[in-house]
Design a protein around this motif. Structure first.
Motif, PDB file in Angstrom:
ATOM      1  N   ALA A   1       1.914  13.183   3.634  1.00  0.00           N
ATOM      2  CA  ALA A   1       3.372  13.038   3.547  1.00  0.00           C
ATOM      3  C   ALA A   1       3.826  12.908   2.100  1.00  0.00           C
ATOM      4  O   ALA A   1       4.801  13.530   1.697  1.00  0.00           O
ATOM      5  CB  ALA A   1       3.839  11.836   4.352  1.00  0.00           C
ATOM      6  N   ALA A   2       3.112  12.099   1.313  1.00  0.00           N
ATOM      7  CA  ALA A   2       3.514  11.880  -0.075  1.00  0.00           C
ATOM      8  C   ALA A   2       2.842  12.869  -1.026  1.00  0.00           C
ATOM      9  O   ALA A   2       3.249  12.991  -2.176  1.00  0.00           O
ATOM     10  CB  ALA A   2       3.187  10.447  -0.495  1.00  0.00           C
ATOM     11  N   GLY A   3       1.808  13.549  -0.568  1.00  0.00           N
ATOM     12  CA  GLY A   3       1.149  14.564  -1.371  1.00  0.00           C
ATOM     13  C   GLY A   3       0.397  14.030  -2.582  1.00  0.00           C
ATOM     14  O   GLY A   3       0.377  14.656  -3.630  1.00  0.00           O
ATOM     15  N   ARG A   4      -0.216  12.868  -2.453  1.00  0.00           N
ATOM     16  CA  ARG A   4      -1.003  12.323  -3.567  1.00  0.00           C
ATOM     17  C   ARG A   4      -2.298  11.725  -3.043  1.00  0.00           C
ATOM     18  O   ARG A   4      -2.432  11.454  -1.854  1.00  0.00           O
ATOM     19  CB  ARG A   4      -0.199  11.295  -4.353  1.00  0.00           C
ATOM     20  CG  ARG A   4       0.180  10.080  -3.561  1.00  0.00           C
ATOM     21  CD  ARG A   4       0.935   9.095  -4.458  1.00  0.00           C
ATOM     22  NE  ARG A   4       1.631   8.160  -3.613  1.00  0.00           N
ATOM     23  CZ  ARG A   4       2.884   7.821  -3.749  1.00  0.00           C
ATOM     24  NH1 ARG A   4       3.600   8.339  -4.708  1.00  0.00           N
ATOM     25  NH2 ARG A   4       3.441   6.958  -2.949  1.00  0.00           N
ATOM     26  N   ASP A   5      -3.217  11.540  -3.963  1.00  0.00           N
ATOM     27  CA  ASP A   5      -4.506  10.980  -3.585  1.00  0.00           C
ATOM     28  C   ASP A   5      -4.416   9.470  -3.416  1.00  0.00           C
ATOM     29  O   ASP A   5      -3.815   8.777  -4.235  1.00  0.00           O
ATOM     30  CB  ASP A   5      -5.564  11.288  -4.654  1.00  0.00           C
ATOM     31  CG  ASP A   5      -5.961  12.751  -4.661  1.00  0.00           C
ATOM     32  OD1 ASP A   5      -5.761  13.420  -3.631  1.00  0.00           O
ATOM     33  OD2 ASP A   5      -6.455  13.212  -5.699  1.00  0.00           O
ATOM     34  N   TRP A   6      -4.988   8.993  -2.356  1.00  0.00           N
ATOM     35  CA  TRP A   6      -5.187   7.569  -2.111  1.00  0.00           C
ATOM     36  C   TRP A   6      -6.431   7.457  -1.287  1.00  0.00           C
ATOM     37  O   TRP A   6      -6.609   8.246  -0.355  1.00  0.00           O
ATOM     38  CB  TRP A   6      -4.008   6.935  -1.363  1.00  0.00           C
ATOM     39  CG  TRP A   6      -4.165   5.444  -1.200  1.00  0.00           C
ATOM     40  CD1 TRP A   6      -3.736   4.500  -2.087  1.00  0.00           C
ATOM     41  CD2 TRP A   6      -4.780   4.746  -0.123  1.00  0.00           C
ATOM     42  NE1 TRP A   6      -4.059   3.244  -1.627  1.00  0.00           N
ATOM     43  CE2 TRP A   6      -4.710   3.356  -0.420  1.00  0.00           C
ATOM     44  CE3 TRP A   6      -5.424   5.120   1.050  1.00  0.00           C
ATOM     45  CZ2 TRP A   6      -5.231   2.381   0.411  1.00  0.00           C
ATOM     46  CZ3 TRP A   6      -5.947   4.141   1.889  1.00  0.00           C
ATOM     47  CH2 TRP A   6      -5.828   2.787   1.571  1.00  0.00           C
ATOM     48  N   PRO A   7      -7.272   6.590  -1.560  1.00  0.00           N
ATOM     49  CA  PRO A   7      -7.266   5.540  -2.579  1.00  0.00           C
ATOM     50  C   PRO A   7      -7.860   6.035  -3.892  1.00  0.00           C
ATOM     51  O   PRO A   7      -8.427   7.124  -3.945  1.00  0.00           O
ATOM     52  CB  PRO A   7      -8.161   4.467  -1.979  1.00  0.00           C
ATOM     53  CG  PRO A   7      -9.167   5.246  -1.180  1.00  0.00           C
ATOM     54  CD  PRO A   7      -8.403   6.425  -0.637  1.00  0.00           C
ATOM     55  N   ARG A   8      -7.749   5.193  -4.912  1.00  0.00           N
ATOM     56  CA  ARG A   8      -8.428   5.491  -6.179  1.00  0.00           C
ATOM     57  C   ARG A   8      -9.926   5.348  -5.976  1.00  0.00           C
ATOM     58  O   ARG A   8     -10.707   6.061  -6.585  1.00  0.00           O
ATOM     59  CB  ARG A   8      -7.966   4.534  -7.281  1.00  0.00           C
ATOM     60  CG  ARG A   8      -6.598   4.815  -7.794  1.00  0.00           C
ATOM     61  CD  ARG A   8      -6.295   3.991  -9.011  1.00  0.00           C
ATOM     62  NE  ARG A   8      -7.045   2.725  -8.984  1.00  0.00           N
ATOM     63  CZ  ARG A   8      -6.695   1.643  -9.629  1.00  0.00           C
ATOM     64  NH1 ARG A   8      -5.617   1.642 -10.365  1.00  0.00           N
ATOM     65  NH2 ARG A   8      -7.395   0.545  -9.549  1.00  0.00           N
ATOM     66  N   HIS A   9     -10.310   4.388  -5.158  1.00  0.00           N
ATOM     67  CA  HIS A   9     -11.713   4.173  -4.797  1.00  0.00           C
ATOM     68  C   HIS A   9     -11.753   3.430  -3.465  1.00  0.00           C
ATOM     69  O   HIS A   9     -10.818   2.724  -3.121  1.00  0.00           O
ATOM     70  CB  HIS A   9     -12.454   3.395  -5.885  1.00  0.00           C
ATOM     71  CG  HIS A   9     -11.773   2.127  -6.277  1.00  0.00           C
ATOM     72  ND1 HIS A   9     -11.919   0.944  -5.580  1.00  0.00           N
ATOM     73  CD2 HIS A   9     -10.908   1.858  -7.292  1.00  0.00           C
ATOM     74  CE1 HIS A   9     -11.175   0.003  -6.153  1.00  0.00           C
ATOM     75  NE2 HIS A   9     -10.559   0.529  -7.186  1.00  0.00           N
ATOM     76  N   TRP A  10     -12.832   3.632  -2.722  1.00  0.00           N
ATOM     77  CA  TRP A  10     -12.943   2.996  -1.406  1.00  0.00           C
ATOM     78  C   TRP A  10     -13.497   1.593  -1.502  1.00  0.00           C
ATOM     79  O   TRP A  10     -13.094   0.703  -0.781  1.00  0.00           O
ATOM     80  CB  TRP A  10     -13.793   3.846  -0.472  1.00  0.00           C
ATOM     81  CG  TRP A  10     -13.057   5.053   0.008  1.00  0.00           C
ATOM     82  CD1 TRP A  10     -13.129   6.314  -0.517  1.00  0.00           C
ATOM     83  CD2 TRP A  10     -12.089   5.112   1.055  1.00  0.00           C
ATOM     84  NE1 TRP A  10     -12.275   7.153   0.151  1.00  0.00           N
ATOM     85  CE2 TRP A  10     -11.624   6.434   1.126  1.00  0.00           C
ATOM     86  CE3 TRP A  10     -11.581   4.175   1.938  1.00  0.00           C
ATOM     87  CZ2 TRP A  10     -10.681   6.852   2.049  1.00  0.00           C
ATOM     88  CZ3 TRP A  10     -10.638   4.595   2.868  1.00  0.00           C
ATOM     89  CH2 TRP A  10     -10.195   5.908   2.915  1.00  0.00           C
TER      90      TRP A  10
ATOM     91  N   VAL B   1       0.811  -1.224   0.000  1.00  0.00           N
ATOM     92  CA  VAL B   1       0.000   0.000   0.000  1.00  0.00           C
ATOM     93  C   VAL B   1       0.842   1.271   0.000  1.00  0.00           C
ATOM     94  O   VAL B   1       0.405   2.293  -0.519  1.00  0.00           O
ATOM     95  CB  VAL B   1      -1.031   0.036   1.156  1.00  0.00           C
ATOM     96  CG1 VAL B   1      -2.007  -1.120   1.034  1.00  0.00           C
ATOM     97  CG2 VAL B   1      -0.367   0.050   2.510  1.00  0.00           C
ATOM     98  N   ILE B   2       2.040   1.202   0.538  1.00  0.00           N
ATOM     99  CA  ILE B   2       2.904   2.376   0.524  1.00  0.00           C
ATOM    100  C   ILE B   2       3.680   2.462  -0.789  1.00  0.00           C
ATOM    101  O   ILE B   2       3.792   3.520  -1.391  1.00  0.00           O
ATOM    102  CB  ILE B   2       3.892   2.357   1.723  1.00  0.00           C
ATOM    103  CG1 ILE B   2       3.134   2.430   3.051  1.00  0.00           C
ATOM    104  CG2 ILE B   2       4.907   3.493   1.616  1.00  0.00           C
ATOM    105  CD1 ILE B   2       2.395   3.717   3.302  1.00  0.00           C
ATOM    106  N   GLY B   3       4.192   1.330  -1.263  1.00  0.00           N
ATOM    107  CA  GLY B   3       5.039   1.333  -2.459  1.00  0.00           C
ATOM    108  C   GLY B   3       4.304   1.315  -3.779  1.00  0.00           C
ATOM    109  O   GLY B   3       4.810   1.820  -4.777  1.00  0.00           O
ATOM    110  N   SER B   4       3.102   0.733  -3.817  1.00  0.00           N
ATOM    111  CA  SER B   4       2.319   0.649  -5.063  1.00  0.00           C
ATOM    112  C   SER B   4       0.870   1.043  -4.797  1.00  0.00           C
ATOM    113  O   SER B   4      -0.052   0.248  -4.987  1.00  0.00           O
ATOM    114  CB  SER B   4       2.373  -0.775  -5.625  1.00  0.00           C
ATOM    115  OG  SER B   4       3.677  -1.132  -5.968  1.00  0.00           O
ATOM    116  N   PRO B   5       0.643   2.270  -4.365  1.00  0.00           N
ATOM    117  CA  PRO B   5      -0.697   2.666  -3.935  1.00  0.00           C
ATOM    118  C   PRO B   5      -1.746   2.657  -5.038  1.00  0.00           C
ATOM    119  O   PRO B   5      -2.940   2.607  -4.750  1.00  0.00           O
ATOM    120  CB  PRO B   5      -0.493   4.082  -3.399  1.00  0.00           C
ATOM    121  CG  PRO B   5       0.718   4.581  -4.110  1.00  0.00           C
ATOM    122  CD  PRO B   5       1.593   3.372  -4.291  1.00  0.00           C
ATOM    123  N   GLU B   6      -1.315   2.665  -6.292  1.00  0.00           N
ATOM    124  CA  GLU B   6      -2.278   2.669  -7.386  1.00  0.00           C
ATOM    125  C   GLU B   6      -2.754   1.270  -7.756  1.00  0.00           C
ATOM    126  O   GLU B   6      -3.757   1.113  -8.454  1.00  0.00           O
ATOM    127  CB  GLU B   6      -1.665   3.348  -8.630  1.00  0.00           C
ATOM    128  CG  GLU B   6      -0.525   2.586  -9.274  1.00  0.00           C
ATOM    129  CD  GLU B   6       0.786   2.589  -8.483  1.00  0.00           C
ATOM    130  OE1 GLU B   6       1.610   1.699  -8.750  1.00  0.00           O
ATOM    131  OE2 GLU B   6       0.992   3.444  -7.608  1.00  0.00           O
TER     132      GLU B   6
END
Length: 170
Positions: free
Chosen positions: A160-169, A61-66
């Motif tokens: 911290a990483a400044g990106r959206d997560w998750p793509r969907h819940w 989940v941290i390394g490949s969040p997409e």
């Protein structure tokens, strides 16, 4: 021999841009923090860390969040489904090596069928059957841990990483 390895490593590092190195650093830091928190809760709950099945989930989940298996439905649902399969197999067969193997296979099938495929959760039925873990294992550490990991991942990626997560819940 050592020089060749070092030369290849230096060449690889030069090929990667600084953004990749920064992303890797942020991911590594997040994974380290999450493992540290997990270790703390493991000590408090008196569960040995080896019985808490989230180290590989943290990496995913941290390394490949997409990735689809890194989304909350798969993260939480996969751990719950796989653990339920392990508990059911344990109840029906007892703690046998063949039962642990069967439980892992059935858990993979169950995760596929329910749309909760999360490869790191494959360890759950193995742990449940081989250690004859009680039904309470489903609540703590599995459910609580998966929800905490999803919460940590949300906060980590957003702030911290400044990106959206998750793509969907779901």
């Amino acid at each position: 021999m050592t020089r060749d390895w070092l030369r290849r490593a230096a060449k690889t590092i030069r090929r990667n841009n600084h953004r990749n190195a920064l992303a890797g650093t942020v991911a590594g830091l997040g994974a380290g923090i999450a493992i540290g928190v997990m270790e703390f809760f493991s000590a408090v709950a008196h569960y040995p860390l080896v019985i808490i099945p989230f180290a590989t989930s943290i990496v995913l989940v941290i390394g490949s969040p997409e990735a689809e298996p890194a989304q909350p439905r798969a993260l939480v649902g996969g751990h719950i489904v796989a653990t339920l399969v392990g508990l059911a197999v344990l109840k029906l067969t007892g703690p046998h090596a063949w039962a642990a193997a069967m439980a892992v296979g059935l858990a993979v099938l169950a995760m596929y069928v329910t749309g909760t495929f999360h490869p790191p959760a494959g360890i759950n039925p193995l742990l449940v059957v081989s250690h004859a873990l009680p039904w309470t294992f489903l609540l703590a550490p599995v459910l609580v841990g998966a929800l905490l990991l999803a919460s940590f991942t949300f906060v980590w990626h957003r702030y911290a990483a400044g990106r959206d997560w998750p793509r969907h819940w779901l």
